[in-house]
Design a protein around this motif. Structure first.
Motif, PDB file in Angstrom:
ATOM      1  N   LEU A  25       0.838  -1.198   0.000  1.00 27.71           N
ATOM      2  CA  LEU A  25       0.000   0.000   0.000  1.00 27.71           C
ATOM      3  C   LEU A  25       0.878   1.255   0.000  1.00 27.71           C
ATOM      4  O   LEU A  25       1.937   1.276   0.610  1.00 27.71           O
ATOM      5  N   PRO A  26       0.414   2.309  -0.662  1.00 31.36           N
ATOM      6  CA  PRO A  26       1.189   3.552  -0.656  1.00 31.36           C
ATOM      7  C   PRO A  26       1.142   4.227   0.714  1.00 31.36           C
ATOM      8  O   PRO A  26       0.260   3.940   1.525  1.00 31.36           O
ATOM      9  N   LEU A  60     -19.175  -1.276  -3.692  1.00 29.48           N
ATOM     10  CA  LEU A  60     -18.063  -2.152  -3.337  1.00 29.48           C
ATOM     11  C   LEU A  60     -16.781  -1.837  -4.095  1.00 29.48           C
ATOM     12  O   LEU A  60     -15.764  -2.505  -3.904  1.00 29.48           O
ATOM     13  N   GLU A  61     -16.800  -0.800  -4.911  1.00 23.91           N
ATOM     14  CA  GLU A  61     -15.580  -0.373  -5.601  1.00 23.91           C
ATOM     15  C   GLU A  61     -14.614   0.219  -4.576  1.00 23.91           C
ATOM     16  O   GLU A  61     -15.027   0.793  -3.574  1.00 23.91           O
ATOM     17  N   GLN A  66      -7.813  -2.618  -3.195  1.00 28.71           N
ATOM     18  CA  GLN A  66      -7.904  -3.571  -4.299  1.00 28.71           C
ATOM     19  C   GLN A  66      -6.856  -3.380  -5.397  1.00 28.71           C
ATOM     20  O   GLN A  66      -6.226  -4.361  -5.797  1.00 28.71           O
ATOM     21  N   PRO A  67      -6.647  -2.179  -5.903  1.00 27.16           N
ATOM     22  CA  PRO A  67      -5.679  -2.042  -6.996  1.00 27.16           C
ATOM     23  C   PRO A  67      -4.251  -2.454  -6.603  1.00 27.16           C
ATOM     24  O   PRO A  67      -3.503  -2.966  -7.431  1.00 27.16           O
ATOM     25  N   LEU A  72      -1.378  -9.727  -5.388  1.00 23.60           N
ATOM     26  CA  LEU A  72      -1.046 -10.688  -4.338  1.00 23.60           C
ATOM     27  C   LEU A  72      -2.051 -11.828  -4.258  1.00 23.60           C
ATOM     28  O   LEU A  72      -1.799 -12.829  -3.585  1.00 23.60           O
ATOM     29  N   VAL A  73      -3.206 -11.643  -4.904  1.00 23.16           N
ATOM     30  CA  VAL A  73      -4.284 -12.635  -4.851  1.00 23.16           C
ATOM     31  C   VAL A  73      -4.551 -13.094  -6.286  1.00 23.16           C
ATOM     32  O   VAL A  73      -5.282 -12.436  -7.022  1.00 23.16           O
TER      33      VAL A  73
END
Length: 79
Positions: A25-26, A60-61, A66-67, A72-73
């Motif tokens: 994460l940033p 849910l966006e 997510q991005p 990783l998934v």
């Protein structure tokens, strides 16, 4: 929450340490992405309170997690 709503739980068949998931994460996010996520969170609360299932796809966006975590998934898919 409306009685006709159910809850689903998805558990992957692999481990993803929290420290690794956090490391991608940033350190900070652009204002536009923060506004986007706050809007989606409010929409999700409203959809759950009113039973408006049509709002779920937009609610849910996510632009905070997510991005960055999708790579990783392996089975994840971001639209």
């Amino acid at each position: 929450m409306p009685a006709n709503f159910g809850v689903g739980v998805v558990v992957p068949d692999f481990m993803l340490p929290t420290s690794h998931a956090r490391s991608v994460l940033p350190d900070c996010y652009p204002r536009a992405e923060a506004i986007f996520n706050v809007q989606r969170a409010a929409l999700l609360v409203a959809a759950l309170a009113t039973g408006s299932t049509g709002a779920f796809p937009a609610a849910l966006e996510d632009k905070f997690h997510q991005p960055y975590r999708a790579p990783l998934v392996p089975a994840s898919k971001i639209f």
